[in-house]
Design an enzyme around this catalytic site. Structure first.
Site, PDB file in Angstrom:
ATOM      1  CE  LYS A   6      -0.352  -4.569   2.920  1.00  0.00           C
ATOM      2  NZ  LYS A   6      -0.895  -5.851   2.353  1.00  0.00           N
ATOM      3  CB  THR A  25      -0.908  -0.009   1.255  1.00  0.00           C
ATOM      4  OG1 THR A  25      -1.472   1.284   1.432  1.00  0.00           O
ATOM      5  CG2 THR A  25      -0.142  -0.338   2.529  1.00  0.00           C
ATOM      6  CG  ASP A  26      -1.110   5.028  -0.912  1.00  0.00           C
ATOM      7  OD1 ASP A  26      -1.662   4.336  -0.035  1.00  0.00           O
ATOM      8  OD2 ASP A  26      -1.677   5.997  -1.474  1.00  0.00           O
ATOM      9  CD  GLU A  27      -3.285   3.547   4.414  1.00  0.00           C
ATOM     10  OE1 GLU A  27      -3.109   3.514   5.646  1.00  0.00           O
ATOM     11  OE2 GLU A  27      -4.383   3.368   3.882  1.00  0.00           O
ATOM     12  CE1 TYR A  87      -3.441  -2.581   5.714  1.00  0.00           C
ATOM     13  CE2 TYR A  87      -3.269  -0.229   5.251  1.00  0.00           C
ATOM     14  CZ  TYR A  87      -3.398  -1.526   4.803  1.00  0.00           C
ATOM     15  OH  TYR A  87      -3.469  -1.788   3.452  1.00  0.00           O
TER      16      TYR A  87
END
Ligand SMILES: NC(=O)c1ccc[n+]([C@@H]2O[C@H](COP(=O)([O-])OP(=O)(O)OC[C@H]3O[C@@H](n4cnc5c(N)ncnc54)[C@H](O)[C@@H]3O)[C@@H](O)[C@H]2O)c1
Length: 315
Positions: free
Chosen positions: A151, A122-124, A147
């Site tokens: 990741k 994810t870009d997060e 989260y």
């Protein structure tokens, strides 16, 4: 033959439905069917001869080993705990599934001689990106929610498996996906289902958190291309080119639905809420010739129509 973890979820099921529709070969879906996994997402392909389903937990090496055939062409790893708010309430399941589960898959894939391992990230993982910057593949990771941290940890394990054992891995970091078949807890499906029911739509804080929105079909097209032509060990960013504040997204949605903005209801902001995510996806554009195709307003209208039809069919 491909092996897809988390194939009963939002993005995984879109990927599997399209894979079968395009006659790209046999698929095994491996999914625990948590609250986010829904067998109905795959009902349109359930009786197809190229499709099979195994219910199982990616943290269980014996179950994964039994389900994964030798010399599989690719393992595509979507399975995850994916909702930031839940990770803030309790992070344990995020560490278990997203970190331990990824290592189990890497170990079993190596033992079963899987040819490619595509890890969906994810870009997060980049954390909040101040304007005017865009998050690049070569930037370091600064995850700020449990989260995102889980990741990021998973990415490091994938990278280590490539470096140490020469596994042919690929990592994709995609921005916020939207489209049909999403469990209604994240911003857009929650807002759509609330709006259709005439209920208030919660807006975190000032609503000025910026995200890049990509239609799930555009993401899946990018994933197929990367699977086919991606460079072993590489990371690719996938963005939609719709870098917008949440408030603007919700206002556009209400215009599409012809509903009043008075439904928007400010609520206390999420703890540690990242202000802005924006990925630089020039690598996949320049190296593989991909670009997103679904215009945001059109994709949003189609998504809202899908949820409306679903609500009507349920009565
Ligand atoms: N939705 C987005 O906007 C977005 C953006 C960037 C990255 N991602 C990533 O894409 C992937 C898919 O996201 P999504 O939105 O489709 O998720 P989702 O929550 O809709 O689906 C997750 C799926 O994984 C399954 N699963 C969960 N734990 C499992 C376990 N222990 N064993 C086997 N299966 C398990 C669930 O049953 C479900 O089918 C995730 O890895 C997520 O981090 C999502």
């Amino acid at each position: 033959m491909i092996f897809v973890t988390g194939g009963a979820g939002f993005i995984g099921s879109q990927f599997v439905r399209e894979w079968i529709a395009r006659k790209l070969g046999p698929v095994i879906v491996f999914d625990k069917l948590t609250y986010a996994g829904n067998p109905d997402n795959l009902s349109s392909v359930a009786s197809h001869p190229d499709y099979s389903f195994v219910r199982g937990d990616i943290c269980d090496p014996a179950a994964v080993s039994e389900a994964l055939p030798e010399h599989c062409d690719a393992l595509i790893h979507f399975a995850a705990e994916s909702h930031v708010d839940r990770s803030i309430s309790s992070a344990a399941e995020f560490v278990r599934t997203n970190v331990l589960g990824t290592q189990v898959l890497l170990d079993v894939a190596r033992a079963r001689k899987t040819r490619r391992f595509l890890h969906i990230s994810t870009d997060e993982v980049g954390g909040s990106i101040p304007e005017p910057r865009f998050f690049r593949e070569s930037d370091s990771l600064h995850p700020s929610s449990p989260y995102a941290a889980s990741k990021a940890a998973a990415e490091h394990l994938v990278h280590a498996a490539h470096h140490t054992f020469g596994i042919d891995t690929l990592i994709t970091r995609t921005s916020n996906n939207y489209g049909p078949f999403q469990y209604p807890e994240k911003l857009l499906p929650l807002a759509i289902t609330r709006a259709l029911a005439g209920e208030p739509i919660p807006v975190y804080g000032d609503g000025m958190q910026v995200r890049d929105w990509i239609h799930v079909a555009d993401n899946c097209a990018a994933l197929r291309l990367i699977l086919e032509r991606g460079e072993p060990g590489a990371t690719y960013h996938i963005g939609g080119g719709n870098v917008l504040p949440n408030l603007e997204v919700l206002r556009t949605l209400l215009r599409v639905l012809e509903l009043p903005e008075s439904l928007l209801t400010p609520v206390t902001d999420r703890l540690g809420h990242d202000r802005r995510y924006a990925v630089d996806w020039s690598r996949i554009r320049d190296e593989l010739g991909w670009r997103p195709r679904v215009p945001f307003a059109e994709g949003l209208a189609a998504t809202a129509a899908w949820y409306r039809a679903k609500a009507i069919s349920r009565g």
